[in-house]
Scaffold this active site. Structure first.
Site, mmCIF file in Angstrom:
data_model
loop_
_atom_site.group_PDB
_atom_site.id
_atom_site.type_symbol
_atom_site.label_atom_id
_atom_site.label_comp_id
_atom_site.label_asym_id
_atom_site.label_seq_id
_atom_site.Cartn_x
_atom_site.Cartn_y
_atom_site.Cartn_z
ATOM 1 N N SER A 49 0.855 -1.197 0.000
ATOM 2 C CA SER A 49 0.000 0.000 0.000
ATOM 3 C C SER A 49 0.888 1.243 0.000
ATOM 4 C CB SER A 49 -0.887 0.004 1.247
ATOM 5 O OG SER A 49 -0.076 0.194 2.400
ATOM 6 N N ASP A 81 -0.781 -1.430 -4.281
ATOM 7 C CA ASP A 81 -2.166 -1.639 -3.860
ATOM 8 C C ASP A 81 -2.817 -0.270 -3.587
ATOM 9 O OD1 ASP A 81 -4.288 -3.265 -3.078
ATOM 10 O OD2 ASP A 81 -3.618 -3.379 -0.987
ATOM 11 N N GLU A 133 -10.600 -0.153 -9.764
ATOM 12 C CA GLU A 133 -11.723 -0.596 -8.931
ATOM 13 C C GLU A 133 -12.988 0.179 -9.282
ATOM 14 O OE1 GLU A 133 -10.892 -1.380 -4.824
ATOM 15 O OE2 GLU A 133 -12.759 -0.477 -4.145
ATOM 16 N N GLY A 180 -10.262 -4.811 6.545
ATOM 17 C CA GLY A 180 -10.125 -4.863 7.997
ATOM 18 C C GLY A 180 -10.651 -6.140 8.618
ATOM 19 N N HIS A 209 -11.097 -7.614 -3.136
ATOM 20 C CA HIS A 209 -10.395 -6.959 -2.015
ATOM 21 C C HIS A 209 -11.121 -7.296 -0.717
ATOM 22 C CE1 HIS A 209 -7.551 -3.956 -3.886
ATOM 23 N NE2 HIS A 209 -8.124 -4.533 -4.930
ATOM 24 N N GLY A 210 -10.491 -6.943 0.392
ATOM 25 C CA GLY A 210 -11.145 -7.125 1.687
ATOM 26 C C GLY A 210 -11.538 -8.571 1.928
ATOM 27 N N ALA A 211 -10.647 -9.485 1.530
ATOM 28 C CA ALA A 211 -11.029 -10.905 1.496
ATOM 29 C C ALA A 211 -10.410 -11.740 2.610
ATOM 30 C CB ALA A 211 -10.665 -11.490 0.129
ATOM 31 N N ASN A 252 -7.221 -10.544 -2.353
ATOM 32 C CA ASN A 252 -6.303 -9.773 -1.499
ATOM 33 C C ASN A 252 -6.462 -10.120 -0.027
ATOM 34 O OD1 ASN A 252 -5.953 -8.486 -3.914
ATOM 35 N ND2 ASN A 252 -6.195 -6.421 -3.090
ATOM 36 N N ASP A 254 -4.543 -8.884 3.729
ATOM 37 C CA ASP A 254 -3.571 -8.153 4.532
ATOM 38 C C ASP A 254 -3.854 -8.456 6.008
ATOM 39 O OD1 ASP A 254 -1.905 -6.368 5.722
ATOM 40 O OD2 ASP A 254 -2.634 -4.590 4.707
#
Ligand code: G3H
Ligand code: 13P
Ligand code: ZN
Length: 305
Positions: A49, A81, A133, A180, A209-211, A252, A254
């Site tokens: 990021s 990212d 996106e 998150g 994303h956010g997966a 993705n 994180d």
């Protein structure tokens, strides 16, 4: 070897699986991610990021990923990212990123198209892959009305127009995930029907994303060891498998690696109160990050499970 994300996504498309994009900001995360990819013989995308770049320094982060990635016997892409500006994207390309995301999803459709098209023109001139996106990430039950939900999740017809007008290589879609550790209050569910509709209209790889899965054992472990992340909840493995079946090709994560790191460090320090060598503490973190990354890679590759 370091390669482009386009090449990696083509492998995923051919194999009918999804590639993991894991975020890094340091040596330990990078090593653990690449070790997990090597052990599973799977290509991987190392994502950074803008905040990670600020934290580590762009030159340092590029060298760390290139150093481990070039020696790896599997394809590795270095990906920006959520790049928020043309300047940020061009800087990453200048420092050796092989793939960039331009995220103008918070801007009106036409502005998103305009900046994405510009990034595509510049990046493609030097062989760099571009992700953009469309739609806004927000947990499904965070919408206050059906209208708001419709306005935020990716519209399939808009997705088709966006890809045609921008020439982008991969498209991140909003189907109910959010960034998150607190993604769902009720039943964790993705809008898979919407995903199918997007897939039917769009011919580039789709990105989720956010997966992060936010594994219960990590959340419980952290809480038991003095942490306070009660109510953390992620995307279940089965929902991810269904999303892969419907054309998601990049997933993705994180948060999961952050949780793995935190759990391992808390556990190691509790079990080894006399140890104060950072290398020992961080080695235990690398082992746990690698374990979590291997699990995720396998969930996304039906042939490995
Ligand atoms: O998509 C968001 C990533 O988790 C990056 O988070 O901006 O705190 O590095 P960050
Ligand atoms: P998570 O917060 O679910 O790990 O998502 C990370 C992400 O989408 C990075 O772009
Ligand atoms: Zn993201």
């Amino acid at each position: 070897m370091i390669t482009t994300m386009k090449e990696i996504l083509e492998m995923a498309e051919k194999g009918g699986f999804a590639v993991s994009a894991f975020n890094t900001s340091n040596i330990e995360l990078t090593r653990a991610i690449i070790d997990a990819a090597i052990e599973t013989e799977t290509p991987v995308i190392i994502a950074t990021s803008e905040k990670a770049i600020d934290y580590a320094g762009i030159d340092c982060l590029s060298k760390v990923v290139h150093s481990f990635g070039e020696k790896a016997p599997i394809p590795v892409a270095l990906h920006l990212d959520h790049g928020k500006s043309l300047e940020s994207v061009v800087r990453a390309i200048r420092y050796g990123w092989t793939s960039v995301m331009i995220d103008a999803s918070d801007r009106p459709f036409e502005e998103n198209v305009e900046i994405t098209r510009k990034v595509v023109q510049i990046a493609h001139a030097v062989g760099v892959t571009v992700e953009a996106e469309l739609g806004r990430l927000k947990g499904i039950e965070d919408y206050v009305s059906v209208d708001e939900r419709e306005a935020f999740l990716t519209d399939p017809d808009d997705a088709k127009r966006f890809v045609e007008e921008t020439g982008v290589d991969a498209l991140a879609v909003a189907i109910g995930t959010s960034h998150g550790a607190y993604k769902f209050k009720g039943e964790p569910k993705l809008d898979l029907k919407r995903l199918e509709e997007i897939r039917d209209r769009v011919n580039v790889p789709l990105v989720l994303h956010g997966a992060s899965g936010v594994p219960g054992e990590l959340v419980d472990g952290i809480n038991e060891l003095g942490g306070d992340i009660k109510g953390a909840r992620g995307v279940p493995d089965d929902e991810l498998r269904e999303a892969v079946k419907r054309g998601i090709r990049k997933v993705n994560a994180d948060t999961d690696l952050r949780l793995a790191f935190t759990y391992a460090v808390r556990r190691f320090l509790k079990e080894n109160p006399a140890v104060f060598d950072p290398r020992k503490i961080l080695s235990s973190a690398m082992d746990e990050i690698k374990r979590v990354a291997i699990h995720r890679i396998k969930v996304l590759r039906p042939d490995l499970e």
